[in-house]
Motif scaffolding. Structure first.
Motif, PDB file in Angstrom:
ATOM      1  N   ILE A   1      38.302  36.338  41.605  1.00  0.00           N
ATOM      2  CA  ILE A   1      37.904  34.953  41.924  1.00  0.00           C
ATOM      3  C   ILE A   1      37.225  34.234  40.794  1.00  0.00           C
ATOM      4  O   ILE A   1      37.410  33.011  40.686  1.00  0.00           O
ATOM      5  CB  ILE A   1      37.334  35.128  43.245  1.00  0.00           C
ATOM      6  N   LEU A   2      36.101  34.849  40.280  1.00  0.00           N
ATOM      7  CA  LEU A   2      34.998  34.433  39.309  1.00  0.00           C
ATOM      8  C   LEU A   2      35.872  34.085  38.102  1.00  0.00           C
ATOM      9  O   LEU A   2      35.815  32.838  37.548  1.00  0.00           O
ATOM     10  CB  LEU A   2      34.022  35.455  39.034  1.00  0.00           C
ATOM     11  N   VAL A   3      36.878  34.995  37.558  1.00  0.00           N
ATOM     12  CA  VAL A   3      37.522  34.726  36.304  1.00  0.00           C
ATOM     13  C   VAL A   3      38.444  33.561  36.516  1.00  0.00           C
ATOM     14  O   VAL A   3      38.639  32.571  35.583  1.00  0.00           O
ATOM     15  CB  VAL A   3      38.198  35.993  35.745  1.00  0.00           C
ATOM     16  N   SER A   4      39.012  33.521  37.579  1.00  0.00           N
ATOM     17  CA  SER A   4      39.932  32.224  38.041  1.00  0.00           C
ATOM     18  C   SER A   4      39.389  31.039  37.982  1.00  0.00           C
ATOM     19  O   SER A   4      39.924  30.041  37.388  1.00  0.00           O
ATOM     20  CB  SER A   4      40.833  32.761  39.478  1.00  0.00           C
TER      21      SER A   4
ATOM     22  N   ALA B   1      49.588  31.315  36.978  1.00  0.00           N
ATOM     23  CA  ALA B   1      51.058  31.808  36.562  1.00  0.00           C
ATOM     24  C   ALA B   1      50.968  33.052  35.798  1.00  0.00           C
ATOM     25  O   ALA B   1      51.850  33.920  35.838  1.00  0.00           O
ATOM     26  CB  ALA B   1      51.547  30.727  35.729  1.00  0.00           C
ATOM     27  N   HIS B   2      49.662  33.556  35.377  1.00  0.00           N
ATOM     28  CA  HIS B   2      49.567  34.726  34.857  1.00  0.00           C
ATOM     29  C   HIS B   2      50.080  35.981  35.700  1.00  0.00           C
ATOM     30  O   HIS B   2      50.686  37.048  35.491  1.00  0.00           O
ATOM     31  CB  HIS B   2      47.995  35.120  34.494  1.00  0.00           C
ATOM     32  N   LEU B   3      49.620  35.964  37.135  1.00  0.00           N
ATOM     33  CA  LEU B   3      50.043  37.161  38.057  1.00  0.00           C
ATOM     34  C   LEU B   3      51.243  36.503  39.086  1.00  0.00           C
ATOM     35  O   LEU B   3      51.244  37.218  39.900  1.00  0.00           O
ATOM     36  CB  LEU B   3      48.822  37.436  38.658  1.00  0.00           C
ATOM     37  N   ARG B   4      51.980  35.650  38.672  1.00  0.00           N
ATOM     38  CA  ARG B   4      53.338  35.690  39.339  1.00  0.00           C
ATOM     39  C   ARG B   4      54.360  36.489  38.741  1.00  0.00           C
ATOM     40  O   ARG B   4      54.695  36.196  37.660  1.00  0.00           O
ATOM     41  CB  ARG B   4      54.063  34.200  39.100  1.00  0.00           C
TER      42      ARG B   4
ATOM     43  N   HIS C   1      44.754  35.076  31.975  1.00  0.00           N
ATOM     44  CA  HIS C   1      44.591  33.708  32.723  1.00  0.00           C
ATOM     45  C   HIS C   1      44.511  32.891  31.580  1.00  0.00           C
ATOM     46  O   HIS C   1      45.219  31.480  31.687  1.00  0.00           O
ATOM     47  CB  HIS C   1      43.063  33.767  33.302  1.00  0.00           C
ATOM     48  N   LEU C   2      43.767  32.852  30.442  1.00  0.00           N
ATOM     49  CA  LEU C   2      43.738  31.947  29.344  1.00  0.00           C
ATOM     50  C   LEU C   2      45.007  31.568  28.703  1.00  0.00           C
ATOM     51  O   LEU C   2      45.372  30.549  28.524  1.00  0.00           O
ATOM     52  CB  LEU C   2      42.631  32.191  28.342  1.00  0.00           C
ATOM     53  N   ASN C   3      45.711  32.880  28.466  1.00  0.00           N
ATOM     54  CA  ASN C   3      47.284  32.537  27.780  1.00  0.00           C
ATOM     55  C   ASN C   3      47.983  31.556  28.620  1.00  0.00           C
ATOM     56  O   ASN C   3      48.847  30.861  28.185  1.00  0.00           O
ATOM     57  CB  ASN C   3      47.845  33.767  27.707  1.00  0.00           C
ATOM     58  N   HIS C   4      47.627  31.606  29.931  1.00  0.00           N
ATOM     59  CA  HIS C   4      48.704  30.842  30.913  1.00  0.00           C
ATOM     60  C   HIS C   4      48.203  29.601  31.258  1.00  0.00           C
ATOM     61  O   HIS C   4      48.622  28.491  31.885  1.00  0.00           O
ATOM     62  CB  HIS C   4      48.969  31.480  32.159  1.00  0.00           C
TER      63      HIS C   4
END
Length: 298
Positions: free
Chosen positions: A36-39, A161-164, A204-207
């Motif tokens: 949650i925090l990173v997101s 989208a990273h974790l789709r 997360h940053l990549n996406h």
């Protein structure tokens, strides 16, 4: 079989207790609140420094991707992966026992015997390199590509989208990663947590909707300007299986000549050939690889 039934029972019971503890008890390596925090941090960066300024705050499929994020990160482990991981480890040890061998016979390196920083770096590099090769396999294998299409069905990029991805993917990743990690024993919970959260943040940053490439560090770390070309619908003729396969690190792509950044990719079309026929809801997306007979890699 009785032993594997016990593994099944203990895996689910243990993981349920673990997940409940993650939700109700905060600690520094807490994956639930860490996600949650990173997101929230990366989403905040998207809102402050948007690359595609006309992209909505709640972009296309934002809530679907958010569901995938929590499903794949937590529920999927509860439903499938913990038992499979534990059962695979036990099966591997059983096979070795039949051959009169032990896992210790295959350990080439003990990370505990190294200084913490060096051991952590080796653990991170080996993990990322194996995952880079696995990612390439998802593109090169027609069978696995039908599962990986789900990740490439994203039409507007954003952190979630990273974790789709399809639930089959972590099974492939974990199965291939098991033996390399087994032969470099000694990594502890702290090391796993650091590598895990580092990969989560970079992914997360990549996406994310960010136009960053990190300057000269782009040759070492994957980044939004590089990764968006991995999701490009139109691929170069010499690389129809894909480009820019990096997970956390871009260095593998530069070393093995799979890098491709022809120009600023801010507004390129994302997806794959035929994605207009791809389902747009969780259930049908999950069943897609089973129902489709398509073998073409686009």
């Amino acid at each position: 079989m009785e032993k594997y039934f016990e593994i099944f029972k203990n895996s689910y019971h243990g993981y349920f207790n673990y997940l409940w503890k993650e939700i109700t008890y905060f600690h520094w390596e807490n994956y639930f609140y860490g996600l949650i925090l990173v997101s929230l941090i990366v989403w905040g960066l998207e809102l402050l420094f948007p690359w595609r300024k006309d992209q909505k705050v709640f972009r296309k499929d934002f809530w679907l991707d958010t569901f995938y994020m929590f499903f794949n990160f937590f529920l999927l482990n509860l439903i499938v992966l913990i038992f499979l991981s534990n059962a695979t480890a036990e099966l591997f040890n059983d096979v070795l026992s039949l051959l009169g061998l032990k896992l210790a016979n295959f350990q080439l390196l003990d990370l505990d015997a190294l200084p913490f920083g060096l051991g952590l770096l080796i653990f991170f590099l080996i993990t990322d390199f194996v995952q880079w090769n696995t990612h390439r396999l998802l593109h090169y294998s027609p069978f696995l590509w039908n599962f990986h299409k789900l990740h490439h069905s994203v039409k507007e990029m954003g952190f979630a989208a990273h974790l789709r991805y399809h639930w089959m993917e972590p099974i492939v990743y974990k199965s291939i990663l098991y033996i390399p990690l087994a032969i470099i024993g000694g990594f502890n919970v702290e090391s796993v947590a650091i590598v895990h959260f580092s990969a989560l943040a970079i992914g997360h940053l990549n996406h994310a909707n960010l136009g960053w490439d990190y300057g000269f560090l782009k040759y070492f770390f994957n980044n939004p300007k590089m990764h968006i070309w991995h999701h490009a619908k139109v691929l170069p003729k010499h690389a129809q299986y894909g480009v820019n396969f990096g997970i956390s690190l871009s260095v593998w792509d530069y070393l093995f000549k799979t890098n491709h950044i022809p120009h600023d990719g801010r507004d390129i079309e994302l997806g794959f050939d035929g994605d207009e026929k791809f389902p747009d809801d969780f259930v049908r997306q999950t069943l897609y690889p089973v129902k489709t007979k398509e073998r073409k890699i686009s």
